[in-house]
Design a protein around this motif. Structure first.
Motif, PDB file in Angstrom:
ATOM      1  N   VAL A 174     115.914  50.745  65.025  1.00  0.00           N
ATOM      2  CA  VAL A 174     117.300  50.487  65.430  1.00  0.00           C
ATOM      3  C   VAL A 174     117.718  51.472  66.517  1.00  0.00           C
ATOM      4  CG1 VAL A 174     119.713  50.594  64.662  1.00  0.00           C
ATOM      5  CG2 VAL A 174     118.021  49.394  63.270  1.00  0.00           C
ATOM      6  N   GLU A 175     117.340  52.742  66.324  1.00  0.00           N
ATOM      7  CA  GLU A 175     117.710  53.779  67.277  1.00  0.00           C
ATOM      8  C   GLU A 175     116.927  53.667  68.584  1.00  0.00           C
ATOM      9  OE1 GLU A 175     116.971  57.333  65.095  1.00  0.00           O
ATOM     10  OE2 GLU A 175     118.501  56.882  63.574  1.00  0.00           O
ATOM     11  N   GLU A 176     115.658  53.227  68.471  1.00  0.00           N
ATOM     12  CA  GLU A 176     114.788  53.126  69.649  1.00  0.00           C
ATOM     13  C   GLU A 176     113.947  51.849  69.539  1.00  0.00           C
ATOM     14  OE1 GLU A 176     111.032  55.488  71.681  1.00  0.00           O
ATOM     15  OE2 GLU A 176     112.195  56.474  70.105  1.00  0.00           O
ATOM     16  N   PRO A 177     114.489  50.699  69.920  1.00  0.00           N
ATOM     17  CA  PRO A 177     113.792  49.413  69.743  1.00  0.00           C
ATOM     18  C   PRO A 177     112.386  49.376  70.326  1.00  0.00           C
ATOM     19  CG  PRO A 177     116.079  49.034  70.331  1.00  0.00           C
ATOM     20  CD  PRO A 177     115.846  50.510  70.474  1.00  0.00           C
ATOM     21  N   SER A 178     112.130  50.100  71.390  1.00  0.00           N
ATOM     22  CA  SER A 178     110.810  50.052  72.032  1.00  0.00           C
ATOM     23  C   SER A 178     109.713  50.649  71.160  1.00  0.00           C
ATOM     24  CB  SER A 178     110.843  50.797  73.376  1.00  0.00           C
ATOM     25  OG  SER A 178     111.126  52.174  73.185  1.00  0.00           O
ATOM     26  N   ILE A 179     110.101  51.426  70.128  1.00  0.00           N
ATOM     27  CA  ILE A 179     109.089  52.066  69.282  1.00  0.00           C
ATOM     28  C   ILE A 179     108.289  51.036  68.486  1.00  0.00           C
ATOM     29  CG2 ILE A 179     110.393  52.413  67.116  1.00  0.00           C
ATOM     30  CD1 ILE A 179     109.284  55.297  67.096  1.00  0.00           C
ATOM     31  N   ILE A 180     108.817  49.826  68.348  1.00  0.00           N
ATOM     32  CA  ILE A 180     108.113  48.781  67.601  1.00  0.00           C
ATOM     33  C   ILE A 180     106.812  48.397  68.293  1.00  0.00           C
ATOM     34  CG2 ILE A 180     109.088  46.679  68.665  1.00  0.00           C
ATOM     35  CD1 ILE A 180     108.654  47.391  64.891  1.00  0.00           C
ATOM     36  N   ASN A 181     106.708  48.707  69.580  1.00  0.00           N
ATOM     37  CA  ASN A 181     105.469  48.448  70.314  1.00  0.00           C
ATOM     38  C   ASN A 181     104.489  49.620  70.231  1.00  0.00           C
ATOM     39  OD1 ASN A 181     106.413  45.902  71.328  1.00  0.00           O
ATOM     40  ND2 ASN A 181     107.678  47.031  72.793  1.00  0.00           N
ATOM     41  N   LYS A 182     104.904  50.679  69.521  1.00  0.00           N
ATOM     42  CA  LYS A 182     104.058  51.877  69.376  1.00  0.00           C
ATOM     43  C   LYS A 182     104.012  52.278  67.902  1.00  0.00           C
ATOM     44  CE  LYS A 182     106.901  53.472  72.454  1.00  0.00           C
ATOM     45  NZ  LYS A 182     107.692  54.348  73.356  1.00  0.00           N
ATOM     46  N   VAL A 183     103.817  51.282  67.054  1.00  0.00           N
ATOM     47  CA  VAL A 183     103.873  51.527  65.608  1.00  0.00           C
ATOM     48  C   VAL A 183     102.817  52.539  65.166  1.00  0.00           C
ATOM     49  CG1 VAL A 183     103.473  50.461  63.364  1.00  0.00           C
ATOM     50  CG2 VAL A 183     104.931  49.326  65.004  1.00  0.00           C
ATOM     51  N   THR A 184     101.589  52.327  65.592  1.00  0.00           N
ATOM     52  CA  THR A 184     100.494  53.199  65.135  1.00  0.00           C
ATOM     53  C   THR A 184     100.572  54.586  65.760  1.00  0.00           C
ATOM     54  OG1 THR A 184      99.060  51.263  64.850  1.00  0.00           O
ATOM     55  CG2 THR A 184      97.995  53.416  64.928  1.00  0.00           C
ATOM     56  N   LYS A 185     100.894  54.645  67.061  1.00  0.00           N
ATOM     57  CA  LYS A 185     100.857  55.919  67.781  1.00  0.00           C
ATOM     58  C   LYS A 185     102.112  56.773  67.569  1.00  0.00           C
ATOM     59  CE  LYS A 185      97.705  54.562  71.482  1.00  0.00           C
ATOM     60  NZ  LYS A 185      97.521  54.444  72.955  1.00  0.00           N
ATOM     61  N   GLU A 186     103.261  56.127  67.320  1.00  0.00           N
ATOM     62  CA  GLU A 186     104.501  56.910  67.226  1.00  0.00           C
ATOM     63  C   GLU A 186     105.269  56.712  65.918  1.00  0.00           C
ATOM     64  OE1 GLU A 186     107.165  56.917  70.516  1.00  0.00           O
ATOM     65  OE2 GLU A 186     105.565  56.966  72.015  1.00  0.00           O
ATOM     66  N   LEU A 187     105.480  55.448  65.518  1.00  0.00           N
ATOM     67  CA  LEU A 187     106.362  55.202  64.373  1.00  0.00           C
ATOM     68  C   LEU A 187     105.776  55.752  63.072  1.00  0.00           C
ATOM     69  CD1 LEU A 187     108.700  52.316  63.758  1.00  0.00           C
ATOM     70  CD2 LEU A 187     107.118  52.850  61.919  1.00  0.00           C
ATOM     71  N   TYR A 188     104.529  55.389  62.736  1.00  0.00           N
ATOM     72  CA  TYR A 188     103.929  55.890  61.498  1.00  0.00           C
ATOM     73  C   TYR A 188     103.838  57.424  61.485  1.00  0.00           C
ATOM     74  CZ  TYR A 188     102.453  51.060  60.455  1.00  0.00           C
ATOM     75  OH  TYR A 188     102.426  49.708  60.192  1.00  0.00           O
ATOM     76  N   PRO A 189     103.387  58.057  62.592  1.00  0.00           N
ATOM     77  CA  PRO A 189     103.337  59.530  62.580  1.00  0.00           C
ATOM     78  C   PRO A 189     104.711  60.177  62.388  1.00  0.00           C
ATOM     79  CG  PRO A 189     101.942  58.667  64.332  1.00  0.00           C
ATOM     80  CD  PRO A 189     102.715  57.493  63.790  1.00  0.00           C
ATOM     81  N   LYS A 190     105.770  59.596  62.974  1.00  0.00           N
ATOM     82  CA  LYS A 190     107.109  60.160  62.803  1.00  0.00           C
ATOM     83  C   LYS A 190     107.562  60.072  61.351  1.00  0.00           C
ATOM     84  CE  LYS A 190     109.151  59.732  67.403  1.00  0.00           C
ATOM     85  NZ  LYS A 190     110.268  59.161  68.201  1.00  0.00           N
ATOM     86  N   ILE A 191     107.301  58.931  60.717  1.00  0.00           N
ATOM     87  CA  ILE A 191     107.661  58.775  59.301  1.00  0.00           C
ATOM     88  C   ILE A 191     106.849  59.755  58.456  1.00  0.00           C
ATOM     89  CG2 ILE A 191     107.714  57.195  57.328  1.00  0.00           C
ATOM     90  CD1 ILE A 191     107.941  54.891  59.372  1.00  0.00           C
ATOM     91  N   GLY A 192     105.552  59.856  58.761  1.00  0.00           N
ATOM     92  CA  GLY A 192     104.685  60.770  58.021  1.00  0.00           C
ATOM     93  C   GLY A 192     105.134  62.209  58.135  1.00  0.00           C
TER      94      GLY A 192
END
Length: 255
Positions: A174-192
């Protein structure tokens, strides 16, 4: 740094003592009230003004639902975590309706409660910076609550790890819609990083949460949430598809 004042309303003396020890060991956290009686809990809320309350649904005197109602109506800045003895959709729905942000099923560990308290404390700052009007007597649900309500409706239980990981992923999208295209490289690591775990464990937990919801077969509920039959039968969305779906819905609602 704002101090989080934690109230613990439970009849489990051992859990109360352990949680007190854990809470007071965290800088900026303090325990302002403990009791196993719901009527006393209301008096303590009036006097001490907790910012987070752990509320066991089974209390002497006024029950936990009554305490949740009091907090919802009179202490809108206090975030509630309900604790109950049943993993039952109706009970979870009731707890959320009465104002709980989380529902945790017994037996629950003090470490788990402290994790949820910390998450609420962190989320409070983020959410209120984004939308200060959300503090207005809770008339408008927070982003956390809206996502949680979607999860509860479609059958993702709050007690599994994927619930929190998935919610965090949606908030990031929601905060950064473009992150959905970087799920493996950015989204999962940020959650982790936020939950002190690995990106691969985040991915697996989110996949499991989605599988749990779809295995419950609530296709009507899923369709009603998203306004269309987005998936049929046993067909399940991928992690990124589901995160994008919920994030898009929330963005369209102008959150």
């Amino acid at each position: 740094m704002k101090t989080e004042k934690i109230a613990i309303f439970s009849n489990n003396d051992e859990l109360v003592q352990e949680l007190q020890n854990n809470v007071t060991a965290v800088e900026g956290f303090s325990v302002c009230a403990t009791t196993s009686n719901g009527n006393t809990a209301v008096d303590m809320i009036k006097r001490n003004g907790p910012t987070v309350a752990i509320v066991d649904l089974v209390l002497s005197g006024l029950d936990g639902f009554g305490v949740l109602d009091y907090i919802k109506e009179n202490s809108p800045d206090c975030l509630s975590i309900a604790v109950g003895g049943f993993v039952d959709d109706k009970i979870v729905d009731q707890a959320i309706e009465h104002g709980a942000v989380y529902y945790l099923a017994k037996p629950v560990k003090a470490d788990t409660l402290l994790d949820r308290i910390t998450e609420l404390s962190n989320g409070r700052t983020v959410n209120y910076k984004v939308a200060p009007a959300m503090r207005d007597k809770r008339k408008t649900s927070s982003l956390d609550e809206k996502i949680s309500n979607i999860f509860i409706t479609i059958g993702i239980p709050p007690h599994i790890k994927g619930f929190s990981y998935l919610r965090e992923g949606i908030k990031l999208a929601v905060e950064e819609p473009s992150i959905i295209n970087k799920v493996t490289k950015e989204l999962y690591p940020k959650i982790g990083e936020k939950f002190s775990t690995s990106a691969s464990k985040v991915e697996r937990a989110i996949r499991h949460a989605i599988e749990v919801a779809w295995n419950r077969g609530r296709t009507d509920a899923i369709s009603s949430i998203f306004g269309a039959k987005v998936y049929i039968g046993n067909e399940r969305p991928t992690n990124s598809e589901f995160i994008a779906l919920v994030a898009d819905k929330l963005l369209l609602e102008s959150l």
